[in-house]
Design a protein around this motif. Sequence first.
Motif, mmCIF file in Angstrom:
data_model
loop_
_atom_site.group_PDB
_atom_site.id
_atom_site.type_symbol
_atom_site.label_atom_id
_atom_site.label_comp_id
_atom_site.label_asym_id
_atom_site.label_seq_id
_atom_site.Cartn_x
_atom_site.Cartn_y
_atom_site.Cartn_z
ATOM 1 N N MET A 81 0.833 -1.210 0.000
ATOM 2 C CA MET A 81 0.000 0.000 0.000
ATOM 3 C C MET A 81 0.868 1.261 0.000
ATOM 4 O O MET A 81 0.618 2.207 -0.759
ATOM 5 C CB MET A 81 -0.929 -0.005 1.219
ATOM 6 C CG MET A 81 -2.041 -1.035 1.163
ATOM 7 S SD MET A 81 -2.973 -1.105 2.718
ATOM 8 C CE MET A 81 -3.757 0.529 2.709
ATOM 9 N N HIS A 82 1.874 1.268 0.853
ATOM 10 C CA HIS A 82 2.766 2.433 0.936
ATOM 11 C C HIS A 82 3.440 2.684 -0.405
ATOM 12 O O HIS A 82 3.523 3.837 -0.868
ATOM 13 C CB HIS A 82 3.805 2.209 2.035
ATOM 14 C CG HIS A 82 4.811 3.316 2.153
ATOM 15 N ND1 HIS A 82 4.519 4.537 2.702
ATOM 16 C CD2 HIS A 82 6.125 3.381 1.747
ATOM 17 C CE1 HIS A 82 5.591 5.319 2.648
ATOM 18 N NE2 HIS A 82 6.579 4.639 2.068
ATOM 19 N N TRP A 83 3.895 1.609 -1.049
ATOM 20 C CA TRP A 83 4.568 1.732 -2.356
ATOM 21 C C TRP A 83 3.602 2.258 -3.419
ATOM 22 O O TRP A 83 3.970 3.127 -4.221
ATOM 23 C CB TRP A 83 5.110 0.354 -2.745
ATOM 24 C CG TRP A 83 5.791 0.317 -4.076
ATOM 25 C CD1 TRP A 83 7.084 0.652 -4.358
ATOM 26 C CD2 TRP A 83 5.211 -0.120 -5.313
ATOM 27 N NE1 TRP A 83 7.347 0.458 -5.693
ATOM 28 C CE2 TRP A 83 6.222 -0.015 -6.297
ATOM 29 C CE3 TRP A 83 3.952 -0.586 -5.675
ATOM 30 C CZ2 TRP A 83 5.985 -0.361 -7.624
ATOM 31 C CZ3 TRP A 83 3.717 -0.929 -6.991
ATOM 32 C CH2 TRP A 83 4.717 -0.817 -7.963
ATOM 33 N N CYS A 84 2.380 1.756 -3.418
ATOM 34 C CA CYS A 84 1.378 2.215 -4.385
ATOM 35 C C CYS A 84 1.046 3.695 -4.175
ATOM 36 O O CYS A 84 0.958 4.473 -5.138
ATOM 37 C CB CYS A 84 0.098 1.389 -4.262
ATOM 38 S SG CYS A 84 0.207 -0.287 -4.923
ATOM 39 N N GLU A 85 0.865 4.095 -2.911
ATOM 40 C CA GLU A 85 0.505 5.486 -2.629
ATOM 41 C C GLU A 85 1.636 6.441 -2.992
ATOM 42 O O GLU A 85 1.396 7.571 -3.447
ATOM 43 C CB GLU A 85 0.137 5.629 -1.151
ATOM 44 C CG GLU A 85 -1.181 4.950 -0.796
ATOM 45 C CD GLU A 85 -1.500 5.052 0.674
ATOM 46 O OE1 GLU A 85 -2.461 5.765 1.003
ATOM 47 O OE2 GLU A 85 -0.785 4.421 1.480
ATOM 48 N N LYS A 86 2.870 5.986 -2.821
ATOM 49 C CA LYS A 86 4.026 6.824 -3.139
ATOM 50 C C LYS A 86 4.211 6.972 -4.643
ATOM 51 O O LYS A 86 4.514 8.072 -5.141
ATOM 52 C CB LYS A 86 5.285 6.215 -2.507
ATOM 53 C CG LYS A 86 6.557 7.001 -2.803
ATOM 54 C CD LYS A 86 7.768 6.323 -2.174
ATOM 55 C CE LYS A 86 9.057 7.071 -2.531
ATOM 56 N NZ LYS A 86 10.256 6.394 -1.952
ATOM 57 N N ASN A 87 4.032 5.872 -5.383
ATOM 58 C CA ASN A 87 4.355 5.868 -6.812
ATOM 59 C C ASN A 87 3.162 6.079 -7.740
ATOM 60 O O ASN A 87 3.341 6.426 -8.909
ATOM 61 C CB ASN A 87 5.041 4.546 -7.170
ATOM 62 C CG ASN A 87 6.400 4.400 -6.514
ATOM 63 O OD1 ASN A 87 7.374 5.024 -6.928
ATOM 64 N ND2 ASN A 87 6.465 3.590 -5.461
ATOM 65 N N PHE A 88 1.945 5.882 -7.216
ATOM 66 C CA PHE A 88 0.755 5.986 -8.059
ATOM 67 C C PHE A 88 -0.336 6.805 -7.371
ATOM 68 O O PHE A 88 -1.406 6.295 -7.040
ATOM 69 C CB PHE A 88 0.225 4.582 -8.414
ATOM 70 C CG PHE A 88 1.229 3.724 -9.126
ATOM 71 C CD1 PHE A 88 1.369 3.802 -10.497
ATOM 72 C CD2 PHE A 88 2.057 2.873 -8.405
ATOM 73 C CE1 PHE A 88 2.311 3.033 -11.161
ATOM 74 C CE2 PHE A 88 2.996 2.091 -9.052
ATOM 75 C CZ PHE A 88 3.122 2.177 -10.440
#
Length: 421
Positions: A81-88
């Motif tokens: 989730m953190h990766w998705c929110e940061k990159n997308f």
Amino acid sequence: MKIAIFSDCYLDLTGGITTSITAEKAELEKRGHTVYIFSSAYPRSKQEARKLASKNIFPVPSCRFFMRGLTPISRCPKAVMHWCEKNFPELKNFDIFYIHYEAGCSIAGLKLAKKYKRPAIQVMHGREDMGETNIIPLGLRTAAAYVLSLLHSYYIPHKIQILKDDYLADSLAKAKMWSLMVNHANFADLVITPSKHFAEKLIHYGVTRKIVPLPNGIDDELFLPDLKPRILKSNEPLKIIWHSRVSAEKRIMPFLHALTKVNGKYRLDVYGGGGDFFRAKRFARHHKINVIFHGNTNFGTVYKAITKSHLDVLVSDNFDTFGMTLIEAESVGVPTLIADPDLTETVPKGGYVLARSSSPDDMATAISELISHPEHIEKMSKILLKNRDSAKISRKVDKLEQMFNSRTLKAYEPSERRARP
């Protein structure tokens, strides 16, 4: 419309879920929709990742050294989730979160949908109770099921606890996996299953969300024009094709046992790999079975091989909820041998042979009867060709679009506040 697909079964895998997602993405994009796919994956070079990104396919942070069977495992849902929110950051404005499977990447998709107050549609593809039973060694099954269920419940509350029973949850391990599946489905806003019989099983164990049985489909472009019915001539061997996983849950070994008992000429071509691949090769060599193992092969080659066969095979028992193998064969008019009565739902009536039971003896009897009555092949093939349009992905996406639009246009309400459908 903007659609975000999250799945733990896509990159680095072959099989029905992967084929289904690929066909849906292509058809949705053809109709002008934007589709992102987020999937667990094995490590990629920057060049490979850029190539995937150009197709809107994104490997999520995944474990480097651990896997589930042959499946890459994502890192914990919180990390994804953190990766998705940061990159997308654009995901906040997507219309639909379309979730496949029930592990880390898929959980992250469901949680993001809740956070962004977007509709979440969950596809329940398979019998995780049987998958866990076939993959995990006997002595570790209960412990593994408890751990998987506990980890899942950390992110998705397990409000329903399935107890051991005399139906499908006939062990503690299976009961835990049913708890995982049911609570995962109930966390979504709408549930899709590939078959009615699987929908009924989920409802039996407590899924309260609306369930829509929606069969899978295959790319319309694969439907070859002007196909003739398959014909088995009296002087040629019955050409059998296997293009499922070569594994315990697909029951490759009982099928090879069946071939040792067949009366008449046949030839078997096995496409694909799996946990029983080398065991199956040794058995076939020892028993002098007329079989060629081709290993993992690109789908184009496999599809061409299906068109040249007389009989396709899917002999799993109490495991498959649909079986892409069956409609791939249907699309080119090739009859199928099945051993599970539930799978008769997938194939048009008259287009399959159902063995009396899943035992090697009864499968051998079914094959021997076909060899003795070759005219049955042509009769079944004609029925399949007449009905094959029902397997086109465009038919499924027509219905998907209707569901996506209805979920998008309705005012969103958190699932916890919504009354039972």
